[in-house]
Design a protein around this motif. Structure first.
Motif, PDB file in Angstrom:
ATOM      1  N   MET A 186       0.835  -1.186   0.000  1.00 40.34           N
ATOM      2  CA  MET A 186       0.000   0.000   0.000  1.00 40.34           C
ATOM      3  C   MET A 186       0.881   1.250   0.000  1.00 40.34           C
ATOM      4  N   LYS A 187       0.490   2.235  -0.786  1.00 41.50           N
ATOM      5  CA  LYS A 187       1.202   3.503  -0.886  1.00 41.50           C
ATOM      6  C   LYS A 187       0.320   4.628  -0.320  1.00 41.50           C
ATOM      7  N   GLN A 188       0.968   5.636   0.251  1.00 39.61           N
ATOM      8  CA  GLN A 188       0.276   6.800   0.803  1.00 39.61           C
ATOM      9  C   GLN A 188       0.800   8.066   0.121  1.00 39.61           C
ATOM     10  N   ILE A 189      -0.122   8.916  -0.300  1.00 38.64           N
ATOM     11  CA  ILE A 189       0.230  10.205  -0.894  1.00 38.64           C
ATOM     12  C   ILE A 189      -0.399  11.283  -0.029  1.00 38.64           C
ATOM     13  N   TYR A 190       0.414  12.219   0.418  1.00 36.36           N
ATOM     14  CA  TYR A 190      -0.092  13.352   1.197  1.00 36.36           C
ATOM     15  C   TYR A 190       0.149  14.622   0.386  1.00 36.36           C
ATOM     16  N   LEU A 191      -0.893  15.402   0.232  1.00 40.21           N
ATOM     17  CA  LEU A 191      -0.811  16.666  -0.497  1.00 40.21           C
ATOM     18  C   LEU A 191      -1.015  17.793   0.499  1.00 40.21           C
ATOM     19  N   LEU A 192      -0.080  18.708   0.527  1.00 39.85           N
ATOM     20  CA  LEU A 192      -0.130  19.832   1.459  1.00 39.85           C
ATOM     21  C   LEU A 192       0.000  21.133   0.680  1.00 39.85           C
ATOM     22  N   ARG A 193      -1.050  21.917   0.723  1.00 38.42           N
ATOM     23  CA  ARG A 193      -0.987  23.246   0.103  1.00 38.42           C
ATOM     24  C   ARG A 193      -0.318  24.196   1.095  1.00 38.42           C
ATOM     25  N   HIS A 194       0.576  25.024   0.603  1.00 39.08           N
ATOM     26  CA  HIS A 194       1.286  25.974   1.465  1.00 39.08           C
ATOM     27  C   HIS A 194       0.297  26.828   2.250  1.00 39.08           C
ATOM     28  N   ALA A 195       0.754  27.333   3.397  1.00 42.09           N
ATOM     29  CA  ALA A 195      -0.054  28.230   4.213  1.00 42.09           C
ATOM     30  C   ALA A 195      -0.201  29.589   3.501  1.00 42.09           C
ATOM     31  N   LYS A 196      -1.087  30.410   4.023  1.00 41.02           N
ATOM     32  CA  LYS A 196      -1.419  31.711   3.411  1.00 41.02           C
ATOM     33  C   LYS A 196      -0.166  32.562   3.236  1.00 41.02           C
ATOM     34  N   SER A 197      -0.013  33.097   2.032  1.00 40.76           N
ATOM     35  CA  SER A 197       1.177  33.891   1.724  1.00 40.76           C
ATOM     36  C   SER A 197       0.906  35.380   1.876  1.00 40.76           C
ATOM     37  N   GLU A 198       1.993  36.113   1.944  1.00 42.66           N
ATOM     38  CA  GLU A 198       1.964  37.566   2.129  1.00 42.66           C
ATOM     39  C   GLU A 198       1.760  38.256   0.788  1.00 42.66           C
ATOM     40  N   TRP A 199       0.735  39.085   0.704  1.00 41.02           N
ATOM     41  CA  TRP A 199       0.449  39.824  -0.522  1.00 41.02           C
ATOM     42  C   TRP A 199       0.673  41.321  -0.363  1.00 41.02           C
ATOM     43  N   ASP A 200       0.872  41.774   0.866  1.00 41.23           N
ATOM     44  CA  ASP A 200       0.985  43.217   1.114  1.00 41.23           C
ATOM     45  C   ASP A 200       2.388  43.766   0.881  1.00 41.23           C
ATOM     46  N   GLU A 201       3.366  42.902   0.838  1.00 37.90           N
ATOM     47  CA  GLU A 201       4.744  43.335   0.631  1.00 37.90           C
ATOM     48  C   GLU A 201       5.141  43.155  -0.836  1.00 37.90           C
ATOM     49  N   GLU A 220       9.289  30.213  -1.557  1.00 39.26           N
ATOM     50  CA  GLU A 220       9.567  30.537  -0.152  1.00 39.26           C
ATOM     51  C   GLU A 220       8.421  30.103   0.762  1.00 39.26           C
ATOM     52  N   ARG A 221       7.183  30.310   0.347  1.00 42.89           N
ATOM     53  CA  ARG A 221       6.031  29.998   1.199  1.00 42.89           C
ATOM     54  C   ARG A 221       5.855  28.497   1.419  1.00 42.89           C
ATOM     55  N   THR A 222       6.217  27.670   0.432  1.00 42.49           N
ATOM     56  CA  THR A 222       6.113  26.222   0.628  1.00 42.49           C
ATOM     57  C   THR A 222       7.225  25.744   1.567  1.00 42.49           C
ATOM     58  N   LYS A 261       8.736  27.514   3.883  1.00 39.71           N
ATOM     59  CA  LYS A 261       8.433  27.997   5.245  1.00 39.71           C
ATOM     60  C   LYS A 261       7.325  27.164   5.876  1.00 39.71           C
ATOM     61  N   THR A 262       6.339  26.765   5.092  1.00 44.66           N
ATOM     62  CA  THR A 262       5.260  25.935   5.626  1.00 44.66           C
ATOM     63  C   THR A 262       5.815  24.613   6.138  1.00 44.66           C
ATOM     64  N   TYR A 263       6.628  23.944   5.327  1.00 44.19           N
ATOM     65  CA  TYR A 263       7.169  22.653   5.735  1.00 44.19           C
ATOM     66  C   TYR A 263       8.169  22.803   6.881  1.00 44.19           C
ATOM     67  N   THR A 264       8.975  23.849   6.863  1.00 42.14           N
ATOM     68  CA  THR A 264       9.928  24.096   7.946  1.00 42.14           C
ATOM     69  C   THR A 264       9.192  24.275   9.267  1.00 42.14           C
ATOM     70  N   ALA A 265       8.052  24.945   9.246  1.00 43.28           N
ATOM     71  CA  ALA A 265       7.258  25.136  10.466  1.00 43.28           C
ATOM     72  C   ALA A 265       6.780  23.797  11.022  1.00 43.28           C
ATOM     73  N   LEU A 266       6.494  22.842  10.142  1.00 41.84           N
ATOM     74  CA  LEU A 266       6.057  21.518  10.595  1.00 41.84           C
ATOM     75  C   LEU A 266       7.220  20.742  11.206  1.00 41.84           C
ATOM     76  N   ARG A 267       8.351  20.777  10.532  1.00 43.74           N
ATOM     77  CA  ARG A 267       9.520  20.013  10.990  1.00 43.74           C
ATOM     78  C   ARG A 267      10.123  20.578  12.264  1.00 43.74           C
ATOM     79  N   LYS A 268       9.763  21.805  12.577  1.00 45.53           N
ATOM     80  CA  LYS A 268      10.289  22.464  13.761  1.00 45.53           C
ATOM     81  C   LYS A 268      10.060  21.615  15.023  1.00 45.53           C
ATOM     82  N   GLU A 269       8.913  20.988  15.097  1.00 41.73           N
ATOM     83  CA  GLU A 269       8.583  20.174  16.268  1.00 41.73           C
ATOM     84  C   GLU A 269       8.266  18.720  15.921  1.00 41.73           C
ATOM     85  N   ILE A 270       8.243  18.399  14.662  1.00 39.16           N
ATOM     86  CA  ILE A 270       7.931  17.026  14.258  1.00 39.16           C
ATOM     87  C   ILE A 270       9.170  16.450  13.585  1.00 39.16           C
TER      88      ILE A 270
END
Length: 170
Positions: free
Chosen positions: A1-16, A57-59, A61-70
Motif C-alpha cells: 500500500m502507498k500513501q500520498i499526502y498533499l499539502l498546500r502551502h499556508a497563506k502567503s503575504e500579498w501586502d509586501e 519561499e512559502r512552501t 516555510k510551511t514545511y519548515t514550520a512543521l519540521r520544527k517540532e515534528i
C-alpha cells in the motif's frame, strides 16, 4: 500500500512587494495556519518517507514550520517542477518515485494539488470535486497497489482531509 499526502502551502503575504512570486513568504495568518497544522500532524502521527517541496519561499516555510517540532518528518527535497505544475506533471513526479518509498508528501500550490487530489480520488475531471481546498489544507490518499507507476486517475481512496480551523475527517 502507498500513501500520498498533499499539502498546500499556508497563506502567503500579498501586502509586501517581491521581485518574483517565488519570493513571497508567509503572512501572519499563514504562520498561524502552519502552527495549527503542526499541532494536528503532531497528534495524528502521520509519517512520510519522502517530502517533495516546491522551491517557493512559502512552501519551504510551511514545511519548515512543521519540521520544527515534528522531527520524524524527513528533510525536504526541493523540486522545481512542483512550482507551476498541473495534475499531469505531479502524477509524472509520483510515477518516478522509488519503489522503496511507501509514503510521500508533496508541498505545493493550487490549482495543481487540488486537481491532482480530485482526479486521483474521483477520476479525470474537468473541475475539482472539492468544495474547498484552502491554504494549509492537508489531504491524504491511499493506493492499494505496490508500484507508484500503477497509480491512475480514480485509483486512490481518501485517508484524511484536514482544513485549518475545522475538524479533519479521518
Amino acid at each position: 500500500m502507498k500513501q500520498i499526502y498533499l499539502l498546500r502551502h499556508a497563506k502567503s503575504e500579498w501586502d509586501e512587494p517581491y521581485d518574483s512570486d517565488l519570493e513571497r513568504t508567509l503572512s501572519r495568518r499563514g504562520k498561524e495556519q502552519s502552527k495549527a497544522l503542526r499541532e494536528y500532524l503532531k497528534e495524528s502521527r502521520f509519517e512520510f518517507d519522502q517530502c517533495l517541496v516546491s522551491p517557493a519561499e512559502r512552501t519551504q516555510k510551511t514545511y519548515t514550520a512543521l519540521r520544527k517540532e515534528i522531527l520524524r518528518f524527513p528533510k525536504p527535497e526541493l523540486r522545481e517542477g512542483i512550482y507551476d505544475a498541473d495534475k499531469e506533471d505531479l502524477l509524472f513526479l509520483i510515477h518516478g518515485l522509488s519503489s522503496s518509498v511507501r509514503s510521500v508528501c508533496l508541498v505545493g500550490h493550487n490549482p495543481g494539488l487540488e486537481d491532482l487530489g480530485s482526479s486521483l480520488l474521483f477520476g479525470e475531471t474537468v473541475t475539482s470535486k472539492f468544495q474547498k481546498f484552502p491554504t494549509a489544507s492537508f489531504l491524504g490518499l491511499s493506493f492499494s497497489g505496490d508500484s507508484w507507476k500503477d497509480i491512475t486517475w480514480g485509483s486512490c481512496q481518501l485517508a484524511v482531509y484536514w482544513i485549518p480551523g475545522q475538524i479533519g475527517k479521518e
